[in-house]
Every structure is written in C-alpha cells, then in structure tokens.
Design a protein around this motif. Structure first.
Motif, PDB file in Angstrom:
ATOM      1  N   PHE A  95       0.806  -1.218   0.000  1.00 22.34           N
ATOM      2  CA  PHE A  95       0.000   0.000   0.000  1.00 22.34           C
ATOM      3  C   PHE A  95       0.842   1.272   0.000  1.00 22.34           C
ATOM      4  N   ASP A  96       2.108   1.178   0.379  1.00 20.36           N
ATOM      5  CA  ASP A  96       2.994   2.335   0.202  1.00 20.36           C
ATOM      6  C   ASP A  96       3.186   2.606  -1.290  1.00 20.36           C
ATOM      7  N   ARG A  97       3.348   1.516  -2.055  1.00 18.75           N
ATOM      8  CA  ARG A  97       3.501   1.662  -3.507  1.00 18.75           C
ATOM      9  C   ARG A  97       2.200   2.194  -4.122  1.00 18.75           C
ATOM     10  N   PHE A  98       1.090   1.655  -3.622  1.00 15.09           N
ATOM     11  CA  PHE A  98      -0.220   2.108  -4.093  1.00 15.09           C
ATOM     12  C   PHE A  98      -0.381   3.602  -3.823  1.00 15.09           C
ATOM     13  N   ASP A  99       0.005   4.034  -2.633  1.00 13.10           N
ATOM     14  CA  ASP A  99      -0.133   5.437  -2.233  1.00 13.10           C
ATOM     15  C   ASP A  99       0.730   6.352  -3.118  1.00 13.10           C
ATOM     16  N   GLN A 100       1.944   5.880  -3.418  1.00 13.68           N
ATOM     17  CA  GLN A 100       2.821   6.682  -4.277  1.00 13.68           C
ATOM     18  C   GLN A 100       2.177   6.899  -5.649  1.00 13.68           C
TER      19      GLN A 100
ATOM     20  N   ALA B  41      -6.351  -1.960 -14.049  1.00 12.30           N
ATOM     21  CA  ALA B  41      -5.533  -3.114 -14.452  1.00 12.30           C
ATOM     22  C   ALA B  41      -4.117  -2.690 -14.861  1.00 12.30           C
ATOM     23  N   ASP B  42      -3.980  -1.499 -15.398  1.00 13.88           N
ATOM     24  CA  ASP B  42      -2.654  -1.036 -15.816  1.00 13.88           C
ATOM     25  C   ASP B  42      -1.778  -0.670 -14.616  1.00 13.88           C
ATOM     26  N   ALA B  43      -2.420  -0.313 -13.505  1.00 14.04           N
ATOM     27  CA  ALA B  43      -1.653   0.099 -12.321  1.00 14.04           C
ATOM     28  C   ALA B  43      -1.299  -1.085 -11.422  1.00 14.04           C
ATOM     29  N   ILE B  44      -2.126  -2.119 -11.441  1.00 13.37           N
ATOM     30  CA  ILE B  44      -1.937  -3.255 -10.527  1.00 13.37           C
ATOM     31  C   ILE B  44      -0.509  -3.840 -10.561  1.00 13.37           C
ATOM     32  N   PRO B  45       0.094  -4.014 -11.755  1.00 18.25           N
ATOM     33  CA  PRO B  45       1.460  -4.560 -11.770  1.00 18.25           C
ATOM     34  C   PRO B  45       2.466  -3.706 -10.995  1.00 18.25           C
ATOM     35  N   GLN B  46       2.114  -2.437 -10.793  1.00 20.89           N
ATOM     36  CA  GLN B  46       3.062  -1.548 -10.112  1.00 20.89           C
ATOM     37  C   GLN B  46       2.956  -1.578  -8.593  1.00 20.89           C
ATOM     38  N   TRP B  47       1.903  -2.207  -8.060  1.00 25.83           N
ATOM     39  CA  TRP B  47       1.809  -2.181  -6.605  1.00 25.83           C
ATOM     40  C   TRP B  47       1.372  -3.492  -5.963  1.00 25.83           C
ATOM     41  N   TRP B  48       0.740  -4.388  -6.698  1.00 22.28           N
ATOM     42  CA  TRP B  48       0.081  -5.529  -6.060  1.00 22.28           C
ATOM     43  C   TRP B  48       1.050  -6.579  -5.497  1.00 22.28           C
ATOM     44  N   GLY B  49       2.026  -6.945  -6.279  1.00 22.68           N
ATOM     45  CA  GLY B  49       2.901  -8.049  -5.870  1.00 22.68           C
ATOM     46  C   GLY B  49       4.110  -7.594  -5.084  1.00 22.68           C
TER      47      GLY B  49
END
Lengths: 114, 163
Positions: A95-100, B41-49
C-alpha cells in the motif's frame, strides 16, 4: 537466546543454507542431488549443509526412499520470526507503492500549465 | 497478535483463534480516486505483488461473477497464480471477492474491501480476509506464497548483520 534459537540462527548464517531453505520453500521437496545442482559444490558438501539444517529443525528428510527427499519442517522459523509482522510489512509495502501511485495520479500533469 | 505500522497508518490485525485477517489504512485522496486506482488493471502490476516478482494481470472482469487472475513471476520465470471471483462490486464503496493461491488449491478465502470517507477528505480503505479455518488463516499469514520467505531472510540477514 535459547540454544534452539542459536542453532537456527547459526544454520541460517550460511548463504548456501539460506538458499537451500529458500528453494525448498518454493519447490516443496527435493533430493540432495537436485539441491546440489545449482551450486558449485559436491553432493557431499551439500549433504553436510542439510545435516546442519536438519539438526536445527529447519528441514525434515524422508526415511524411506534412498534419496531421502528434503522439505521444510512444519514451522521452520517458528521461534525466530513473528509471522504477523512479516505479513504486516508485506501489506505495508504494497500500500505504500499504491499510495505513491495515487499521489502521482492526483498531481496535475507536467506541461499542462502553460 | 496485532501490530501497528510505523511509517504509514496501516494497521494489520489477526486475532488469535480467529479465521480473519484485517487491515486498515488511510490515503490522502478522494474515495473515487482510490477506488479508480485500486481497480486499474494497468496500475496493478506496479503495486500488487512483492517487489521481487513481476506482476501480470491475466484477467480482471470487474462485475459480479467475473473472474480475476494475477500472476507473480520470479526472476527464474516461475509463475505463481492467484485468482478468484467477484461477488459484489459497488463502485467507490465495496468489493467482495474470493481469493485462492493456485499453489494451495482449495484454500479459498473471502475478501471484503471497503472504501470509506475519513476526516479531512481522506479515504479509509479497510480489508478483511476470512479463511476457511483458523489453521488456514495462520498458514496464509505464514506461507511463503507472496515472497514472505524472501522477506523473512532479508530480515534474518539484517538481524544477523547486527548480531
């Protein structure tokens, strides 16, 4: 530190042994030969590492088959790490990455202002 | 058995003898923006895993009965699949879905994500995972399925370096 804990730490202080444990975490079960494959060392040397890991309670080995396949014990690091803390760190990281990303999407695009 | 984050306001709880894992975290953004990014869907690879994996969105059919499937791929191209079915989609408010790690088929948990208004225009994201048993819950927390083992060893290395 209890003796069991010292033994666990000592067993994991060696990078080869950590790699073996990490591989078993992924593949589940493997023979000595399979485990020796990626390392530039003899099966005998890997066998010694496995003995250390087994003594520390990190892995268990099959009794029946001649190959005595190895796998992680049920709770390999039970006394050493706090699983909820690891899970928390994983969630926090996510969620830190999500927040960024979120903050980035909220910022006006560069070049928009003229 | 609960901890509170140091850097963000994330809190993760897993009460003993419970089937549930829960988390809550706030974001300094409007609810719709948080929901939009969460379902992008385009953002998920950047934060999910976890960082050491590449994440690929294989399916993301955001409607009731629709499937989702994400892959975590390590540096040796080993793939770890996760999938589930959406049971409720209330845009901007709530997502209810199942979650199953393909490495442990049959262990299905039910996840609820709630997007709520918080003070000062912030959004509070609350998530709960209900597992099929306490044992399954504990196995999920402790499993290496999301790279937990690697992070464990990072932590052990740090501990060893300081000893």
């Amino acid at each position: 530190m209890s003796d069991q804990l010292s033994e666990t730490f000592a067993a994991l202080a060696d990078p080869t042994r950590r790699e073996i444990v990490a591989r078993l975490a992924v593949v589940g079960e493997a023979t000595v030969n399979e485990l020796a494959e990626p390392f530039a060392m003899t099966v005998q040397a890997v066998s010694k590492h496995l003995k250390v890991l087994e003594k520390a309670g990190l892995i268990v080995r099959g009794r029946k088959a001649q190959s005595r396949p190895c796998r992680l014990s049920d709770n390999p690091l039970g006394g050493v790490v706090d699983w909820i803390e690891i899970h928390r760190r994983r969630t926090e990281d996510r969620f830190d990455r999500f927040d960024q990303l979120l903050q980035k999407t909220l910022q006006p695009q560069e070049g928009d202002a003229s | 058995m609960s901890t509170t984050a140091r850097t963000s306001d994330l809190s993760v709880t897993a009460a003993p003898n419970s089937h549930e894992i829960a988390f809550t975290r706030t974001f300094d953004a409007p609810r719709d923006a948080v929901y939009a990014l969460y379902t992008d869907a385009d953002a998920i690879p950047q934060w999910w895993g976890p960082r050491r994996f590449r994440t690929v969105v294989d399916e993301l059919d955001l409607r009731v009965g629709g499937r989702w499937r994400f892959l975590n791929i390590d540096s040796d191209d080993n793939e770890y699949g996760f999938h589930g079915v959406f049971h409720e989609i209330t845009p901007g408010e709530r997502i209810v879905q199942t979650f199953e790690f393909e490495g442990a088929p049959g262990h299905v948990s039910l996840e609820t994500l709630s997007f709520g208004d918080d003070a000062d225009g912030r959004t509070r994201l609350t998530g709960t995972s209900v597992c099929q048993s306490v044992e399954a819950r504990d196995a999920m927390i402790s499993s290496g399925m999301e790279g937990g083992m690697a992070e464990t060893f990072d932590r052990l290395e740090a501990l060893l370096a300081g000893s």
